[in-house]
Design an enzyme around this catalytic site. Structure first.
Site, short mmCIF file in Angstrom:
data_model
loop_
_atom_site.label_atom_id
_atom_site.label_comp_id
_atom_site.label_asym_id
_atom_site.label_seq_id
_atom_site.Cartn_x
_atom_site.Cartn_y
_atom_site.Cartn_z
N ASN A 13 -23.04 -23.17 -24.41
CA ASN A 13 -23.72 -23.11 -23.13
C ASN A 13 -25.18 -22.74 -23.31
O ASN A 13 -25.58 -22.24 -24.36
CB ASN A 13 -23.03 -22.10 -22.21
CG ASN A 13 -21.64 -22.55 -21.81
OD1 ASN A 13 -21.41 -23.73 -21.58
ND2 ASN A 13 -20.71 -21.63 -21.74
N CYS A 14 -25.95 -22.98 -22.26
CA CYS A 14 -27.38 -22.68 -22.25
C CYS A 14 -27.60 -21.24 -22.72
O CYS A 14 -26.85 -20.36 -22.33
CB CYS A 14 -27.90 -22.86 -20.82
SG CYS A 14 -29.65 -22.56 -20.65
N PRO A 15 -28.54 -21.01 -23.57
CA PRO A 15 -29.60 -21.91 -24.06
C PRO A 15 -29.31 -22.50 -25.44
O PRO A 15 -30.20 -23.09 -26.05
CB PRO A 15 -30.82 -20.97 -24.13
CG PRO A 15 -30.22 -19.67 -24.61
CD PRO A 15 -28.85 -19.60 -23.93
N ASP A 40 -22.28 -28.96 -21.71
CA ASP A 40 -22.86 -28.09 -20.69
C ASP A 40 -23.54 -28.96 -19.62
O ASP A 40 -24.54 -29.62 -19.91
CB ASP A 40 -23.86 -27.13 -21.33
CG ASP A 40 -24.52 -26.20 -20.34
OD1 ASP A 40 -24.09 -26.15 -19.17
OD2 ASP A 40 -25.49 -25.52 -20.73
#
Length: 75
Positions: A13-15, A40
């Site tokens: 997931n981000c980042p 994501d």
């Protein structure tokens, strides 16, 4: 489209997808293409913003089922 390097960031997931792409781009030459596969959903807008901020060109984006594919051209 001739992809020079491909990274799979599925499950991250981000980042993390952006950070892995940034690291991969540093090892590439100007004009080369990097393909990033992500799961994501936020990566669509993240990669658009990343391209604007860094000057790398976002050549292609597509959604294929649960996967989001991004192709960047190294500046």
């Amino acid at each position: 489209m001739d992809i020079d390097k491909e990274i799979d960031t599925s499950g991250l997931n981000c980042p993390l997808p952006i950070l892995k792409a940034k690291k991969a781009l540093t090892d590439m030459h100007s004009g080369q293409l990097l393909k990033v596969v992500s799961t994501d959903a936020g990566s669509l807008r993240d990669f658009q913003a990343f391209a604007k901020q860094t000057g790398n060109e976002l050549v292609h984006q597509e959604t294929s089922g649960e996967e989001f594919v991004h192709v960047l051209r190294r500046r």
